[in-house]
Write an enzyme that holds these catalytic residues in place. Structure first.
Site, short mmCIF file in Angstrom:
data_model
loop_
_atom_site.label_atom_id
_atom_site.label_comp_id
_atom_site.label_asym_id
_atom_site.label_seq_id
_atom_site.Cartn_x
_atom_site.Cartn_y
_atom_site.Cartn_z
N GLY A 295 0.82 -1.20 0.00
CA GLY A 295 0.00 0.00 0.00
C GLY A 295 0.86 1.25 0.00
N SER A 296 0.32 2.34 0.50
CA SER A 296 0.95 3.64 0.30
C SER A 296 2.19 3.89 1.14
CB SER A 296 -0.07 4.75 0.56
OG SER A 296 -1.02 4.79 -0.48
#
Length: 602
Positions: A295-296
């Site tokens: 993810g980020s």
């Protein structure tokens, strides 16, 4: 008459040499008695002396070999039992694992009166409820000793002995004990009953721990773990996982300068003293043996690559007024800003559009070369046997590159991410993660991937995100914490499921100081949070994982020697800045199809 020197196998080797020397000393006398010439006698004596010297040399070789390799403690000289292992201690000497004794219980009916047997039977049924009546009956009817119970603790033995029962025999067996139970279980690992390490540090450092192999004389083996850090990490991770009714959770604390793993936790937990009572899922070290789409939090790496290549600077601008198109695919931001953004804005607002444009400018060849140099195309560089290999794209396209830039389409272990993150935060060196304690003056390995300037810019950028962005809930007062949130959607049946997230936060502290100073990474990941906060829709990394990281940092700072103070980012204008809205994106565990539309990232 010819004289020979007999070698008696039953005699000691050194005694034989002494006897031989005595006979040589009297060779001349024997020669005179038998009328042999002096010259003949001298030749015989020379031959005998040469033979004795050869035999003595052989005996010495065997003696040295026995002392070094036959299971003798090099310090005390005491024989080493098969399977004996050194103690494991943390970096401050706290005991983590040690050898102990359990007992096997035998019953010998020939060593008791017939009238004693009913009494012994009733007592054993009461004392050993897990042993079947059939087993006890069979043992009491036999004509010799029979085993009825194994792996009894010393306390069990003492309790049974208090009954004074006849015909009972206790045979000691070596067992590996873990005095702290569940604490550090995934990190420390476990052994098989024969003594060999099967997981964690027990397996990774087996040649140092196994006393039949190690040459250090049985001194305790020091791990990089700080038990105080490990305890705080597990305590906070457990509380969050239970509160969030999570499927799993992961916590890692490293010194990014040295690569030492100070703490590593995986939830659910297990007790290695009772390993057979736990499922494989509970015993799995998710930090090392599982892979996920990050993810980020992966944007830390992507932005660092952009800065290092000169493709972008902090003030570079990216047009995020519309979704970014790659062929028929559109990449959007979850909370769209619909404006032109600087790189700082891209990072703080966690813009998928902006970081995808950055990756496109860097290019596939350069981006993937950096991934490779950061160790992301292999298992994490650590001694842990269970360190998992990544799942990466077989073919790299513009769409795949865009996805990886914000944490999609490539699944790696949390340890592999922690290693790559260390290169961003420590001045640019990729250093192997280690469960061994670094000794003072030890030379640090590591290839340079980023410049010190890139590392400094990223530390400042993460600090800004901790003050103005979605990482404010990890901002432990006075400890200059920086970081990045991530909220990856899980993949179910090949598609992202927005209702199920993998929420994470990566923190670094202190972000100030000399670039070569010790600083620490705290990585928190919570798998599928759905508890008290999640019920209100607050399931993202900023709400679930960042507060856990902040509490861990607040507790461990005194243990790692980080003092509280102010920094340049705690001025009034920074404190009054608005907090950016939380966003989510991503996927966990399985790369999603590159052409699949995804929403914005955080």
């Amino acid at each position: 008459m010819k004289y020979s020197i007999p070698f008696v196998p039953s005699s000691g080797g050194f005694q034989w040499v002494a006897d031989s020397v005595w006979k040589v000393e009297h060779a001349f006398e024997r020669a005179h008695v038998e009328g042999q010439t002096q010259e003949n006698t001298a030749q015989r004596i020379f031959f005998i002396l040469a033979l004795i010297a050869c035999m003595f040399a052989v005996l010495m070789i065997f003696a040295v070999k026995a002392a070094l390799f036959s299971g003798v403690d090099g310090v005390s000289g005491a024989p080493v039992s098969p399977g004996a292992r050194s103690e494991l201690v943390d970096r401050n000497g706290a005991l983590l694992a040690a050898d102990g004794e359990n007992f096997i219980l035998y019953v010998d009916p020939t060593d008791m009166m017939a009238s004693d047997r009913p009494l012994v039977k009733r007592a054993l049924i009461q004392l050993l409820p897990d042993v079947s009546l059939e087993t006890i009956d069979k043992a009491l009817r036999g004509d010799g000793r029979a085993r009825i119970a194994g792996w009894l603790k010393p306390s069990d033995r003492a309790r049974i002995l208090n009954y004074g029962l006849p015909g009972l025999i206790f045979e000691p067996v070596r067992v590996r004990t873990y005095p702290l139970g569940i604490t550090g279980a995934s990190y420390i690992g476990a052994t098989e009953r024969g003594g060999k390490g099967v997981a964690g540090a027990e397996r990774a450092l087996n040649d140092d721990i196994d006393l039949s192999i190690a040459a250090h004389g049985g001194v305790p083996v020091e791990l990089a773990m700080d038990l105080r850090v490990q305890g705080a990490l597990e305590n906070e991770l457990r509380a969050a996982a239970v509160d969030q009714q999570a499927q799993g959770a992961i916590g890692i604390v490293t010194n990014v300068r040295t690569g030492e793993i100070l703490g590593m936790a995986s939830w659910p937990e297990y007790d290695p003293n009772r390993a057979g009572s736990f499922s494989e899922n509970e015993k799995k070290n998710r930090a090392a043996a599982a892979v996920y789409e990050m993810g980020s939090i992966f944007k830390v790496i992507s932005v660092a690559i952009g800065l290092e290549t000169g493709t972008a600077s902090i003030n570079s601008v990216f047009d995020a007024r519309a979704p970014f198109k790659i062929g028929s695919r559109k990449i959007s931001d979850y909370h769209a800003e619909n404006r032109v953004m600087t790189l700082e804005d891209v990072f703080i607002h966690s813009s998928n559009i902006g970081v995808s444009q950055l990756a496109e400018s860097v290019g596939i060849d350069t981006m993937t070369k950096f991934y490779d140099n950061l160790g992301l195309f292999r298992a994490a560089d650590t001694e842990l046997y269970e360190s998992a290999r990544p799942i990466i794209a077989k073919k790299w396209t513009a769409s795949t590159l865009a996805s990886t830039s914000f944490g999609h389409a490539m699944s790696i272990s949390p340890l592999a991410y922690a290693q790559a993150f260390g290169a961003v935060a420590n001045g640019g060196y990729l250093r192997p993660l280690t469960v061994r304690k670094h000794q003072p003056g030890q030379v640090l390995d590591g290839a340079r991937v980023f410049s010190a300037n890139t590392s400094r810019q990223m530390l400042d950028l993460m600090r800004i995100n901790g003050i103005r962005g979605t990482g404010t809930r990890a901002n432990a007062p006075g400890l200059r914490v920086g970081g990045k949130t991530g909220s990856a959607e899980r993949v179910v049946d090949g598609r992202y499921l927005r209702s199920s997230l993998f929420s994470s936060y990566v923190a670094v502290f202190p972000t100030d100081g000399a670039i070569e100073d010790d600083r620490y990474m705290v990585l928190i990941m919570v798998d599928d949070p759905k508890g008290s906060k999640a019920s209100s829709g607050l399931r993202t990394g900023g709400f679930v994982a960042a507060p856990v990281a902040g509490r861990v940092i607040d507790r461990i700072a005194p243990f790692v020697g980080v003092a509280r103070k102010e920094d340049k980012f705690t001025q009034a204008e920074w404190d009054k800045a608005p907090v950016v809205a939380e966003v989510q994106s991503g996927a966990q565990s399985v790369p999603a199809p590159p052409a699949m539309p995804v929403s914005g990232g955080q």
